[in-house]
Scaffold this active site. Structure first.
Site, PDB file in Angstrom:
ATOM      1  N   LYS A  42       0.280   3.411  -2.996  1.00  0.00           N
ATOM      2  CA  LYS A  42      -0.882   4.288  -3.135  1.00  0.00           C
ATOM      3  C   LYS A  42      -0.493   5.765  -3.163  1.00  0.00           C
ATOM      4  O   LYS A  42      -1.218   6.591  -3.720  1.00  0.00           O
ATOM      5  CB  LYS A  42      -1.876   4.010  -2.006  1.00  0.00           C
ATOM      6  CG  LYS A  42      -2.463   2.601  -2.049  1.00  0.00           C
ATOM      7  CD  LYS A  42      -3.267   2.276  -0.805  1.00  0.00           C
ATOM      8  CE  LYS A  42      -3.754   0.832  -0.821  1.00  0.00           C
ATOM      9  NZ  LYS A  42      -4.484   0.462   0.410  1.00  0.00           N
ATOM     10  N   TYR A  70      -4.082   3.929   8.133  1.00  0.00           N
ATOM     11  CA  TYR A  70      -5.422   3.376   8.351  1.00  0.00           C
ATOM     12  C   TYR A  70      -5.965   3.818   9.712  1.00  0.00           C
ATOM     13  O   TYR A  70      -5.827   4.980  10.079  1.00  0.00           O
ATOM     14  CB  TYR A  70      -5.409   1.850   8.196  1.00  0.00           C
ATOM     15  CG  TYR A  70      -4.722   1.392   6.943  1.00  0.00           C
ATOM     16  CD1 TYR A  70      -5.191   1.794   5.695  1.00  0.00           C
ATOM     17  CD2 TYR A  70      -3.583   0.608   6.981  1.00  0.00           C
ATOM     18  CE1 TYR A  70      -4.565   1.393   4.522  1.00  0.00           C
ATOM     19  CE2 TYR A  70      -2.939   0.204   5.817  1.00  0.00           C
ATOM     20  CZ  TYR A  70      -3.437   0.605   4.593  1.00  0.00           C
ATOM     21  OH  TYR A  70      -2.807   0.209   3.446  1.00  0.00           O
ATOM     22  N   SER A 126       0.791  -1.235   0.000  1.00  0.00           N
ATOM     23  CA  SER A 126       0.000   0.000   0.000  1.00  0.00           C
ATOM     24  C   SER A 126       0.819   1.279   0.000  1.00  0.00           C
ATOM     25  O   SER A 126       0.261   2.357  -0.171  1.00  0.00           O
ATOM     26  CB  SER A 126      -0.954   0.010   1.198  1.00  0.00           C
ATOM     27  OG  SER A 126      -2.004  -0.913   1.005  1.00  0.00           O
ATOM     28  N   TYR A 164      -4.412  -2.932  -9.887  1.00  0.00           N
ATOM     29  CA  TYR A 164      -4.203  -2.653  -8.458  1.00  0.00           C
ATOM     30  C   TYR A 164      -3.270  -3.680  -7.817  1.00  0.00           C
ATOM     31  O   TYR A 164      -2.339  -3.314  -7.078  1.00  0.00           O
ATOM     32  CB  TYR A 164      -5.556  -2.629  -7.748  1.00  0.00           C
ATOM     33  CG  TYR A 164      -5.476  -2.470  -6.254  1.00  0.00           C
ATOM     34  CD1 TYR A 164      -5.147  -1.241  -5.678  1.00  0.00           C
ATOM     35  CD2 TYR A 164      -5.725  -3.546  -5.408  1.00  0.00           C
ATOM     36  CE1 TYR A 164      -5.069  -1.094  -4.306  1.00  0.00           C
ATOM     37  CE2 TYR A 164      -5.655  -3.407  -4.034  1.00  0.00           C
ATOM     38  CZ  TYR A 164      -5.332  -2.180  -3.485  1.00  0.00           C
ATOM     39  OH  TYR A 164      -5.260  -2.045  -2.122  1.00  0.00           O
ATOM     40  N   VAL A 197       1.330  -3.566   4.059  1.00  0.00           N
ATOM     41  CA  VAL A 197       1.354  -4.810   4.825  1.00  0.00           C
ATOM     42  C   VAL A 197       2.569  -5.679   4.508  1.00  0.00           C
ATOM     43  O   VAL A 197       2.782  -6.703   5.150  1.00  0.00           O
ATOM     44  CB  VAL A 197       0.052  -5.624   4.638  1.00  0.00           C
ATOM     45  CG1 VAL A 197      -1.129  -4.879   5.196  1.00  0.00           C
ATOM     46  CG2 VAL A 197      -0.147  -6.012   3.186  1.00  0.00           C
TER      47      VAL A 197
END
Length: 309
Positions: A67, A243, A64, A191, A261
């Site tokens: 992103k 998050y 992530s 993705y 992660v």
């Protein structure tokens, strides 16, 4: 401020001796194979000076953290119209939660939770075949890092595609609200490949340097984004980059950051440096346990926290 290399060596030695290194992500089979003893850190100053310790040149799946780069790319292609698709507020829920998405009629809360990142990827896919969009993302990250050797880990991408049932649910749910323009399998194919980008701490720190230097890469001299857009991306990283653990990270570290992660974290000390850490063991929020501890020590001892000493 103390000598940075000595500081990184001390952080690496101290944290490597800890017994509790967190738990690696197991829901992606390829990540479950990673040795939790790995630990690397790289700091690239805005003058281009490099400092590294541990496994700083060993590639890992950035997951992530990607992103940040796809958001930057999508904003360059679509501008602020992107915010019609995705919000800018902290989520307060797990990164792959569908509950909030249902309540808000398929509009993701921010671009760093999975649903938001899928929406951003869908925008990058506009006018492209999936393979072309993947190539555009890889080439953009190569441009940011100044390293043409960066590629995706095909085994990780395949592993995610085979087990990413929650992400398929999120994408189909958004499609039901007309929040995606492309078939879910096309958007998710892109993705999963962006999440499977394999980079070392050194490469990752170089790629994030534009966020520490007002939108320009001071090493290459290239302009990436405007000063204002760099500031806003940093703000989103501070509020949403970890998050439902973003508040805790801001409290402890005080730097804009984005986790993955795979155990990587990209952190930004505006005007000072870009920092990348990697330690595969995760805490209860799904963020790198040793990586977060390393950044907390680094921010404290350098005085780099955006909130002051």
């Amino acid at each position: 401020m103390e000598d940075l290399q000595a500081l990184l060596d001390d952080i690496h030695t101290t944290l490597s001796a800890r017994d509790d290194k967190g738990k690696v992500a197991t829901y992606i089979p390829e990540l479950a194979r990673i040795d939790p003893a790995h630990f690397g850190i790289a700091v690239i100053g805005v003058d281009g000076t490099e400092y590294m310790a541990g496994d700083a040149e060993l590639p890992f799946s950035i997951q992530s953290v990607s992103k940040v780069f796809t958001l930057t790319l999508a904003l360059g292609k679509h501008g602020d119209s992107l915010w019609n698709r995705v919000g800018r507020e902290p989520s307060g829920t797990a990164f792959n939660s569908i509950v909030q998405l249902e309540f808000e009629k398929g509009r993701p809360r921010n671009p760093f939770i999975n649903a938001g990142a899928i929406a951003v990827t869908d925008l990058i896919l506009s006018g492209h075949k999936p393979r072309e969009a993947i190539g555009e993302i890889v080439n953009f990250v190569r441009f940011l890092s100044g390293d043409d050797t960066i590629t995706t880990d095909q085994a990780v991408a395949k592993s995610e595609n085979a087990t990413g049932f929650r992400n398929f649910a999120l994408a189909q749910f958004m499609r039901s609200f007309d929040r995606l323009d492309h078939p879910a399998e096309h958007t998710l194919g892109v993705y999963f490949h962006q999440c499977a980008l394999a980079m070392s701490c050194r490469q990752l720190a170089h790629a994030g340097l534009y966020l520490a230097a007002n939108g320009r890469n001071p090493v290459s001299g290239s302009s990436v984004v405007s000063r204002e857009r760099a500031r806003r991306i940093n703000a989103l990283m501070m509020m949403c980059g970890h998050y439902d653990g973003s508040g805790e990270f801001a409290y402890r570290v005080g730097l804009p950051g984005k986790s993955g992660v795979g155990g990587g974290i990209l952190a930004v000390a505006p005007g000072k440096a870009s920092i990348a850490v990697w330690a595969p063991g995760l805490n209860d929020y799904g963020n790198s346990l040793l990586g977060t501890a390393a950044l907390e020590i680094l921010a404290k001892r350098t005085g780099w926290s955006v909130f002051g000493l």
